[in-house]
Scaffold this motif. Structure first.
Motif, mmCIF file in Angstrom:
data_model
loop_
_atom_site.group_PDB
_atom_site.id
_atom_site.type_symbol
_atom_site.label_atom_id
_atom_site.label_comp_id
_atom_site.label_asym_id
_atom_site.label_seq_id
_atom_site.Cartn_x
_atom_site.Cartn_y
_atom_site.Cartn_z
ATOM 1 N N ASN A 1 0.850 -1.179 0.000
ATOM 2 C CA ASN A 1 0.000 0.000 0.000
ATOM 3 C C ASN A 1 0.887 1.229 0.000
ATOM 4 N N GLU B 1 -4.323 -3.051 -1.578
ATOM 5 C CA GLU B 1 -4.256 -3.797 -0.336
ATOM 6 C C GLU B 1 -3.478 -5.101 -0.489
ATOM 7 N N THR C 1 -10.704 -1.505 2.054
ATOM 8 C CA THR C 1 -10.029 -0.377 1.424
ATOM 9 C C THR C 1 -10.053 0.845 2.338
#
Length: 224
Positions: A21, A46, A131
């Motif tokens: 990320n 992710e 998310t």
């Protein structure tokens, strides 16, 4: 222009080599902390560098653990990070839907803990990877690390030299994921990223900042 080149290089390396990320990072000359309202605009992924990266069906540690761990990592009497508590409140404590952990209406911290909504007392104790959670963690890590003291607060907790090494990066990882050693390929990818940004003239402090940020944003340390 030099800073923009470093940003592009760092972002490209994260996405291609680390599969971590990686949000919009600025280094010393232009590190702009994000607000809790800005965080929705951060580009994220992710997928982690490790094979056991959490999926959207994976349960993650609750917000109390996240806050406790990050507070421990970034707290130092020698290098105080004045915005640490407020940052964790904005991006973690006040987002129980993303982080889980129902609030205690009888606590003296009720106002902050429940985020102004008593319905949060009925939330599940754990939340799955999402998310929104990844975006919030990314924003929290960036805001904290916009303070040079945060970098120094972490470094005083590990054996280290002037610049990152495989051994010191492994020590950094262990601060976040306690009781685990990183996969060698994970450390290798981080060191390759460090080599790339070093070629652009990145300062030693910013090299450390980037290493800490990448590990801080990785969802693996939050997985159960």
């Amino acid at each position: 222009m030099k800073t923009r080149t470093i940003l592009f290089l760092a972002a490209s390396t994260c996405l291609i080599q680390l599969f971590m990320n990686c949000s919009a990072l600025n280094l010393s000359n232009g590190f702009t902390p994000l607000s809790s309202t800005d965080s929705a605009a951060i580009p994220t992924t992710e997928v982690s560098a490790e094979a056991n990266a959490p999926t959207n069906n994976s349960y993650m540690v609750p917000r109390s653990y996240v806050i406790g761990l990050l507070t421990d990592i970034f707290t130092s009497s020698n290098y105080p990070v004045n915005t640490l508590t407020s940052t964790l409140r904005s991006f973690v404590l006040n987002k129980p839907g993303s982080f889980g952990g129902n609030c205690d209406l009888n606590s003296s911290e009720t106002g902050n803990d429940c985020g102004g909504d008593i319905s949060n007392s009925a939330l599940a104790p754990l939340a799955a990877a999402s998310t929104l959670r990844a975006v919030s963690i990314s924003a929290a890590c960036e805001n904290i690390l916009s303070d040079d003291n945060a970098v120094q607060a972490v470094l005083e907790k590990i054996p280290h030299g002037d610049t990152p090494t495989s051994a010191s990066v492994g020590q950094l990882y262990s601060l976040f994921r306690r009781g685990w050693d990183p996969d060698p390929s994970y450390v290798q990818a981080l060191m390759q990223m460090d080599q790339n940004v070093t070629q652009e003239g990145t300062s030693n402090l910013d090299r450390w900042r980037l290493q800490i940020l990448m590990i801080c944003e990785d969802p693996v340390w939050q997985s159960l």
